[in-house]
Design a protein around this motif. Structure first.
Motif, PDB file in Angstrom:
ATOM      1  N   ASP A  14       0.734  -1.161  -0.115  1.00 54.60           N
ATOM      2  CA  ASP A  14      -0.072  -0.102   0.003  1.00 54.60           C
ATOM      3  C   ASP A  14       0.808   1.322   0.017  1.00 54.60           C
ATOM      4  O   ASP A  14       2.051   1.306   0.487  1.00 54.60           O
ATOM      5  N   ARG A  15       0.073   2.241  -0.527  1.00 56.22           N
ATOM      6  CA  ARG A  15       0.727   3.773  -0.298  1.00 56.22           C
ATOM      7  C   ARG A  15       0.455   4.375   0.885  1.00 56.22           C
ATOM      8  O   ARG A  15      -0.763   4.119   1.401  1.00 56.22           O
ATOM      9  N   VAL A  16       1.533   4.859   1.502  1.00 50.40           N
ATOM     10  CA  VAL A  16       1.164   5.479   2.678  1.00 50.40           C
ATOM     11  C   VAL A  16       1.782   7.214   2.731  1.00 50.40           C
ATOM     12  O   VAL A  16       2.872   7.323   2.209  1.00 50.40           O
ATOM     13  N   ALA A  17       1.364   8.000   3.248  1.00 46.73           N
ATOM     14  CA  ALA A  17       1.589   9.669   3.101  1.00 46.73           C
ATOM     15  C   ALA A  17       2.609   9.701   4.282  1.00 46.73           C
ATOM     16  O   ALA A  17       2.675   9.214   5.175  1.00 46.73           O
ATOM     17  N   VAL A  18       3.684  10.551   3.937  1.00 49.92           N
ATOM     18  CA  VAL A  18       4.697  11.097   4.751  1.00 49.92           C
ATOM     19  C   VAL A  18       4.556  12.569   4.769  1.00 49.92           C
ATOM     20  O   VAL A  18       4.945  12.971   3.701  1.00 49.92           O
ATOM     21  N   ILE A  19       4.176  13.262   6.088  1.00 51.74           N
ATOM     22  CA  ILE A  19       3.961  14.776   6.132  1.00 51.74           C
ATOM     23  C   ILE A  19       4.647  14.885   7.127  1.00 51.74           C
ATOM     24  O   ILE A  19       5.070  14.493   8.001  1.00 51.74           O
ATOM     25  N   SER A  20       4.959  16.631   7.325  1.00 50.48           N
ATOM     26  CA  SER A  20       5.346  17.153   8.287  1.00 50.48           C
ATOM     27  C   SER A  20       4.542  18.528   8.761  1.00 50.48           C
ATOM     28  O   SER A  20       4.610  19.491   8.594  1.00 50.48           O
ATOM     29  N   LEU A  25      11.751  19.151   8.867  1.00 57.11           N
ATOM     30  CA  LEU A  25      13.216  18.952   9.378  1.00 57.11           C
ATOM     31  C   LEU A  25      13.761  18.050   8.281  1.00 57.11           C
ATOM     32  O   LEU A  25      15.104  17.913   8.220  1.00 57.11           O
ATOM     33  N   PRO A  26      13.157  17.183   7.658  1.00 64.02           N
ATOM     34  CA  PRO A  26      13.562  16.307   6.403  1.00 64.02           C
ATOM     35  C   PRO A  26      14.596  17.296   5.490  1.00 64.02           C
ATOM     36  O   PRO A  26      15.589  16.637   4.975  1.00 64.02           O
ATOM     37  N   GLY A  27      13.888  18.527   5.150  1.00 59.66           N
ATOM     38  CA  GLY A  27      14.924  19.360   4.645  1.00 59.66           C
ATOM     39  C   GLY A  27      16.354  19.714   5.136  1.00 59.66           C
ATOM     40  O   GLY A  27      17.357  20.109   4.158  1.00 59.66           O
ATOM     41  N   LEU A  28      16.493  19.751   6.360  1.00 58.12           N
ATOM     42  CA  LEU A  28      17.704  20.046   6.874  1.00 58.12           C
ATOM     43  C   LEU A  28      18.691  18.832   7.158  1.00 58.12           C
ATOM     44  O   LEU A  28      19.796  18.811   7.206  1.00 58.12           O
ATOM     45  N   PHE A  29      17.969  17.738   7.542  1.00 52.99           N
ATOM     46  CA  PHE A  29      18.523  16.541   7.920  1.00 52.99           C
ATOM     47  C   PHE A  29      18.271  15.212   6.904  1.00 52.99           C
ATOM     48  O   PHE A  29      17.267  14.477   7.588  1.00 52.99           O
ATOM     49  N   PRO A  30      18.513  15.345   5.783  1.00 53.70           N
ATOM     50  CA  PRO A  30      18.110  14.192   4.775  1.00 53.70           C
ATOM     51  C   PRO A  30      18.038  12.542   5.066  1.00 53.70           C
ATOM     52  O   PRO A  30      17.445  12.060   4.697  1.00 53.70           O
ATOM     53  N   ARG A  31      19.517  12.684   5.701  1.00 53.57           N
ATOM     54  CA  ARG A  31      19.932  11.181   5.785  1.00 53.57           C
ATOM     55  C   ARG A  31      18.902  10.194   6.766  1.00 53.57           C
ATOM     56  O   ARG A  31      18.397   9.263   6.201  1.00 53.57           O
ATOM     57  N   PRO A  52       3.767  18.500  -0.305  1.00 59.69           N
ATOM     58  CA  PRO A  52       4.559  19.529  -0.741  1.00 59.69           C
ATOM     59  C   PRO A  52       5.462  20.157   0.429  1.00 59.69           C
ATOM     60  O   PRO A  52       6.260  20.594   0.376  1.00 59.69           O
ATOM     61  N   THR A  53       4.768  19.921   1.818  1.00 63.04           N
ATOM     62  CA  THR A  53       5.704  20.828   2.995  1.00 63.04           C
ATOM     63  C   THR A  53       6.437  19.640   3.777  1.00 63.04           C
ATOM     64  O   THR A  53       7.033  19.729   4.736  1.00 63.04           O
ATOM     65  N   THR A  54       6.490  18.395   3.275  1.00 62.36           N
ATOM     66  CA  THR A  54       7.073  17.349   3.878  1.00 62.36           C
ATOM     67  C   THR A  54       8.621  17.861   4.210  1.00 62.36           C
ATOM     68  O   THR A  54       9.275  17.500   5.324  1.00 62.36           O
ATOM     69  N   ARG A  55       9.506  18.308   3.384  1.00 68.08           N
ATOM     70  CA  ARG A  55      10.755  18.770   3.424  1.00 68.08           C
ATOM     71  C   ARG A  55      10.757  20.348   3.235  1.00 68.08           C
ATOM     72  O   ARG A  55      12.019  20.942   3.243  1.00 68.08           O
ATOM     73  N   LYS A  56       9.729  20.815   3.630  1.00 69.05           N
ATOM     74  CA  LYS A  56       9.919  22.560   3.578  1.00 69.05           C
ATOM     75  C   LYS A  56       9.926  23.003   4.898  1.00 69.05           C
ATOM     76  O   LYS A  56       8.929  23.193   5.637  1.00 69.05           O
ATOM     77  N   GLU A  63      -0.660  25.817   4.907  1.00 67.50           N
ATOM     78  CA  GLU A  63       0.095  24.680   3.921  1.00 67.50           C
ATOM     79  C   GLU A  63       0.256  23.266   4.503  1.00 67.50           C
ATOM     80  O   GLU A  63      -0.131  22.313   3.946  1.00 67.50           O
ATOM     81  N   ARG A  64       0.435  23.333   5.863  1.00 65.49           N
ATOM     82  CA  ARG A  64       0.719  21.976   6.562  1.00 65.49           C
ATOM     83  C   ARG A  64      -0.774  21.420   6.820  1.00 65.49           C
ATOM     84  O   ARG A  64      -0.772  20.122   6.397  1.00 65.49           O
ATOM     85  N   ALA A  65      -1.671  22.101   6.971  1.00 62.64           N
ATOM     86  CA  ALA A  65      -3.040  21.696   7.187  1.00 62.64           C
ATOM     87  C   ALA A  65      -3.518  21.153   5.814  1.00 62.64           C
ATOM     88  O   ALA A  65      -4.163  20.130   5.751  1.00 62.64           O
ATOM     89  N   ASP A  66      -3.255  21.766   4.729  1.00 59.56           N
ATOM     90  CA  ASP A  66      -3.551  21.311   3.400  1.00 59.56           C
ATOM     91  C   ASP A  66      -2.710  19.899   3.132  1.00 59.56           C
ATOM     92  O   ASP A  66      -3.680  19.117   2.424  1.00 59.56           O
ATOM     93  N   ASP A  67      -1.753  19.647   3.544  1.00 56.87           N
ATOM     94  CA  ASP A  67      -1.118  18.334   3.314  1.00 56.87           C
ATOM     95  C   ASP A  67      -1.826  17.306   4.407  1.00 56.87           C
ATOM     96  O   ASP A  67      -1.886  16.093   3.688  1.00 56.87           O
ATOM     97  N   VAL A  68      -2.373  17.620   5.442  1.00 50.55           N
ATOM     98  CA  VAL A  68      -3.006  16.708   6.189  1.00 50.55           C
ATOM     99  C   VAL A  68      -4.026  16.211   5.513  1.00 50.55           C
ATOM    100  O   VAL A  68      -4.805  14.886   5.545  1.00 50.55           O
ATOM    101  N   HIS A  69      -4.890  17.303   4.911  1.00 48.53           N
ATOM    102  CA  HIS A  69      -6.159  16.953   4.082  1.00 48.53           C
ATOM    103  C   HIS A  69      -6.165  16.144   2.971  1.00 48.53           C
ATOM    104  O   HIS A  69      -6.787  15.285   2.920  1.00 48.53           O
ATOM    105  N   ALA A  70      -4.984  16.647   2.223  1.00 49.19           N
ATOM    106  CA  ALA A  70      -4.721  15.655   1.091  1.00 49.19           C
ATOM    107  C   ALA A  70      -4.448  14.264   1.400  1.00 49.19           C
ATOM    108  O   ALA A  70      -4.956  13.279   0.716  1.00 49.19           O
TER     109      ALA A  70
END
Length: 348
Positions: A14-20, A25-31, A52-56, A63-70
């Motif tokens: 299955d596909r699972v969402a990854v959101i922030s 912080l994934p944008g600062l610490f990608p490893r 869109p905001t996962t790494r932003k 913007e973050r609420a929009d990601d939760v809704h999506a």
């Protein structure tokens, strides 16, 4: 509010969402983030989908609420993982569409600042999962701790009872995510101390509520997502843990005291208190200082509970918070605290 119910579980493939919803912080610490995504694919057989905001860093609350809704609205997404916590997710809550989340229930995994979303889901009638963040749980250097991995797998794919176990060894000291060498070896661990039981003479079974104590304090101050009818908490299990900000024992006591004055603590028949985190980059405590800090927090908890919920069964040093390993707690789900048998069983 309606009694929280368990959302449908995903299956491998299955596909699972990854959101922030807390911080990008994934944008600062990608490893550690990329490592966590790799484990979602290879060890759990799931396909992570970023938003869109996962790494932003600096994404607006809207913007973050929009990601939760999506993530919740997409029928092809079967679970939602958070990348990590943060410190201002409370500003996202007023923008969330409760009916959308209620109409599209999915397992939501997060902790720390994600206590905000977990409390929101609880009040929306959806069981969430405290734990399982991508960067901290899944992105651990070396390999996931077996207790963490087993608990997460059970929470993801199974329905029914799962017995928690004390960690034989644990880690409390962070390593620098900006240093590539961090990910070359397993974290150093120390022997576990087991659980400490107080008032263990009975069996308590009920739905749980709680999360990160600092975040709950903020929610109480803002009067957000605390159940209006406190009777829904009666006979349940409170679970709490503290963050890497290392709140003082007095601060812990005062937050619990305020919860007690509001009538919260007496509602619960049991408390699971997470093992306190005792080390941070800002306060790199030596072992003796760490032990002193942990003892002070335990006494603060017991002092508050003696005053406001003296008969509650209490279990200290459960591995459910900011230390490693991390057991997943079904937020709003059923927990059985068997004092005579010294056993804790959650229902995933």
């Amino acid at each position: 509010m309606t009694t929280p119910s368990y959302p449908p579980k995903p299956s491998p493939g299955d596909r699972v969402a990854v959101i922030s919803p807390g911080a990008g912080l994934p944008g600062l610490f990608p490893r550690p983030f990329e490592l966590g995504l790799e484990r979602l694919r290879e060890e759990y057989g799931l396909e992570p989908v970023e938003y869109p905001t996962t790494r932003k860093m600096g994404a607006t609350p809207r913007e973050r609420a929009d990601d939760v809704h999506a993530a919740f609205a997409d029928p092809d997404i079967k679970a939602v993982f958070t990348s990590i916590g943060g410190d201002d997710q409370i500003t996202v809550l007023p923008l969330l569409d409760r009916e959308l989340l209620r109409a599209n229930p999915k397992p939501f995994f997060g902790m720390s600042d994600n206590t905000n979303c977990l409390a929101f889901l609880y009040n929306s009638g959806v069981v969430g999962y405290h734990g399982g963040t991508v960067m901290t749980s899944l992105g651990r250097s070396g390999a996931m701790d077996p207790l963490t991995a087993e608990s997460l797998r059970a929470a993801l794919f199974t329905s029914g009872p799962y017995e928690l176990r004390p960690a034989e060894r644990f880690n409390d000291v962070d390593r620098d995510w900006a240093d590539p060498a961090t990910f070359d070896a397993q974290p150093e661990t120390v022997p576990g101390t087991g659980w400490t039981w107080v008032n263990p003479g009975r069996v308590v079974e009920g739905r749980c509520w709680g999360g990160c104590l600092e975040i709950l304090g903020w929610l109480l101050m803002a009067d957000r997502e605390v159940p209006r009818d406190l009777s829904v908490l009666d006979g349940g299990v409170l679970f709490l843990e503290t963050s890497e900000e290392l709140p003082s024992g007095e601060e812990v006591f005062r937050t619990l005291r305020n919860m007690g004055e509001r009538g919260l603590l007496r509602r619960f028949s049991a408390l699971l208190m997470g093992r306190p985190k005792t080390w941070s980059f800002e306060r790199p405590n030596a072992p003796e200082d760490a032990a002193r800090y942990a003892a002070g927090q335990r006494e603060a908890v017991l002092r508050a509970m003696r005053t406001y919920a003296p008969d509650a069964t209490i279990v200290l040093d459960v591995d459910l918070g900011h230390t490693d390993p991390q057991l997943v707690i079904p937020y709003g789900g059923v927990i059985r605290v068997d004092g005579p048998a010294r056993r804790i069983t959650v229902t995933y």
